[in-house]
Design an enzyme around this catalytic site. Structure first.
Site, mmCIF file in Angstrom:
data_model
loop_
_atom_site.group_PDB
_atom_site.id
_atom_site.type_symbol
_atom_site.label_atom_id
_atom_site.label_comp_id
_atom_site.label_asym_id
_atom_site.label_seq_id
_atom_site.Cartn_x
_atom_site.Cartn_y
_atom_site.Cartn_z
ATOM 1 N N LEU A 255 4.846 -5.736 5.292
ATOM 2 C CA LEU A 255 4.401 -4.750 5.116
ATOM 3 C C LEU A 255 4.808 -4.367 3.122
ATOM 4 O O LEU A 255 5.416 -5.394 3.383
ATOM 5 C CB LEU A 255 4.818 -3.065 5.070
ATOM 6 C CG LEU A 255 4.192 -2.050 4.822
ATOM 7 C CD1 LEU A 255 3.375 -1.490 5.024
ATOM 8 C CD2 LEU A 255 5.266 -0.779 5.219
ATOM 9 N N TYR B 139 -0.438 6.123 7.495
ATOM 10 C CA TYR B 139 0.749 6.936 6.867
ATOM 11 C C TYR B 139 1.490 6.204 5.686
ATOM 12 O O TYR B 139 1.970 5.013 5.285
ATOM 13 C CB TYR B 139 2.371 7.478 8.139
ATOM 14 C CG TYR B 139 3.060 6.158 8.113
ATOM 15 C CD1 TYR B 139 2.497 4.829 9.461
ATOM 16 C CD2 TYR B 139 4.519 6.606 7.840
ATOM 17 C CE1 TYR B 139 3.599 3.528 9.856
ATOM 18 C CE2 TYR B 139 5.484 5.445 8.025
ATOM 19 C CZ TYR B 139 5.145 4.508 8.849
ATOM 20 O OH TYR B 139 5.997 3.752 9.553
ATOM 21 N N GLU C 273 10.016 -9.496 7.848
ATOM 22 C CA GLU C 273 10.667 -7.992 6.693
ATOM 23 C C GLU C 273 11.253 -7.721 8.840
ATOM 24 O O GLU C 273 11.875 -8.787 9.583
ATOM 25 C CB GLU C 273 9.090 -7.467 6.964
ATOM 26 C CG GLU C 273 8.129 -6.834 7.904
ATOM 27 C CD GLU C 273 7.096 -6.037 7.530
ATOM 28 O OE1 GLU C 273 7.455 -4.966 6.690
ATOM 29 O OE2 GLU C 273 6.359 -5.673 8.521
ATOM 30 N N LYS D 149 -0.452 -0.481 6.847
ATOM 31 C CA LYS D 149 0.751 0.541 7.014
ATOM 32 C C LYS D 149 0.573 1.450 8.403
ATOM 33 O O LYS D 149 -0.066 3.067 8.145
ATOM 34 C CB LYS D 149 1.768 1.869 5.640
ATOM 35 C CG LYS D 149 3.149 1.650 6.310
ATOM 36 C CD LYS D 149 3.715 2.285 5.097
ATOM 37 C CE LYS D 149 4.827 3.118 5.244
ATOM 38 N NZ LYS D 149 5.445 2.943 5.849
HETATM 39 N N1 PDD Z 1 9.146 1.766 6.639
HETATM 40 N N2 PDD Z 1 8.124 -3.205 6.548
HETATM 41 C C1 PDD Z 1 8.158 -2.084 7.309
HETATM 42 C C2 PDD Z 1 7.951 -3.026 8.652
HETATM 43 C C3 PDD Z 1 8.095 -0.636 7.264
HETATM 44 O O1 PDD Z 1 8.483 0.311 8.469
HETATM 45 C C4 PDD Z 1 8.155 -0.105 5.929
HETATM 46 C C5 PDD Z 1 8.928 1.325 5.695
HETATM 47 C C6 PDD Z 1 8.982 -1.648 4.648
HETATM 48 C C7 PDD Z 1 9.532 -0.450 3.517
HETATM 49 O O2 PDD Z 1 8.604 -0.483 3.026
HETATM 50 P P1 PDD Z 1 8.650 0.629 1.618
HETATM 51 O O3 PDD Z 1 9.173 -0.076 1.044
HETATM 52 O O4 PDD Z 1 7.441 1.129 1.467
HETATM 53 O O5 PDD Z 1 9.452 1.674 2.114
HETATM 54 C C8 PDD Z 1 8.811 -2.421 5.732
HETATM 55 C C9 PDD Z 1 9.511 3.842 6.196
HETATM 56 C C10 PDD Z 1 10.088 3.735 5.543
HETATM 57 C C11 PDD Z 1 9.471 3.988 7.327
HETATM 58 O O6 PDD Z 1 9.081 4.558 8.160
HETATM 59 O O7 PDD Z 1 9.742 4.974 8.259
#
Ligand code: PDD
Length: 285
Positions: A201, A36, A177, A145
């Protein structure tokens, strides 16, 4: 318009959310076999679209799939679903699709399931958040992701049980993270975040924060961070597409720094908001 009546995209069709249905044999449902993206939209424009689509292609390659749509087709769907100029996000999900029988191994011929929706972004807490440190119990391919988020769900809930908005994850004594965010610390004026690896991620917001730090001469480095450094940090931030750059003002049972959002965060917040604002079309609010 009620949320369930909003238009969504499912497998080539636009339809109200309450009419969007998939097969119970979908491998996303049975195995969590899919990936996703979450893309913020400001002033009607998807933010860092190229970077999000690049990561989507990488995630798909990581699970032996290719994108069922071209980048132009993705962008057309996004343009159709974005609802006005208020801040919102696009959620897209690609699963391997529904195979006739349940078998772990990847079926030879199966049509992927493609789903996209737009939804409002929740307002951000103005005074920072509380976080807890928890052991990173996730699998080893966190650079993908993947929709398989059970560990993240349980970790985020454990944080919520402690009255915290995020879990900061630690594997073998090193910070990886957040349960749904990347982590930065500030020590002696120096910003640091763990380097990209299969244990986290590659966050689009993380990359932007590093890029903005460099442009504005804020000292920043990608390096491994020991869990115990969290306790000594002057500031801790978590970053994500829906939460931007959020200061952590309390970690476990102790304040971070003086328990208020720190000076480097305030500076980054100014820079980040100015960057967002420049991307909005001139007439948008
Ligand atoms: N999640 N690490 C994890 C495990 C995440 O699920 C996310 C973001 C990030 C940050 O990535 P980005 O800056 O590209 O949004 C890091 C999204 C927002 C979610 O699952 O809703």
């Amino acid at each position: 318009m009620a949320p369930q009546d909003r238009l969504v995209f499912l497998n080539g069709n636009y339809l109200p959310l309450h009419e969007a249905k998939i097969s119970v044999l979908d491998r996303g449902f049975l195995f969590g076999d899919g990936v996703y993206e979450v893309i913020p939209v400001y002033g009607g424009r998807p933010f860092r679209l190229e970077e999000h689509l690049r990561r989507l292609h990488q995630s798909l390659a990581g699970i032996r799939m290719v994108s069922p749509l071209t980048d132009t087709e993705w962008a057309e769907i996004f343009a159709r679903l974005v609802d006005g100029f208020h801040d919102q996000y696009l959620y897209l999900q690609v699963t391997r699709g529904a195979a006739p029988k349940r078998d772990h191994a990847i079926p030879a011929e199966v049509e992927p399931t493609v789903f996209v929706m737009a939804a409002p972004i929740a307002p951000l807490p103005p005074k920072g958040i509380h976080a807890v440190t928890l052991e990173d119990i996730r699998w080893r391919w966190c650079h993908i992701k993947a929709i398989t988020l059970l560990a993240n769900v349980l970790l985020r809930q454990e944080a919520a049980d402690h009255g915290a908005a995020e879990a900061i994850l630690v594997r073998d004594g090193w910070v990886t993270e957040g349960a749904a965010s990347n982590v930065f610390i500030v020590r002696q004026g120096q910003l640091a975040t763990p380097p990209k690896s299969n244990e986290l991620l590659p966050g689009i917001t993380r990359d932007l924060v590093l890029e903005l730090a460099e442009q504005h001469d804020l000292p920043a480095e990608e390096r491994n961070i020991r869990a115990k450094e969290l306790k000594e940090a002057d500031e801790i931030w978590v970053t994500s597409s829906t939460r931007e750059v959020l200061p952590v003002v309390r970690l476990d049972d102790a304040p971070v720094g003086d328990g208020e959002p720190g000076p480097l965060w305030r500076r980054m917040q100014e820079i980040y908001q100015a960057y967002k604002q420049r991307l909005r079309p001139p007439a948008s609010p």
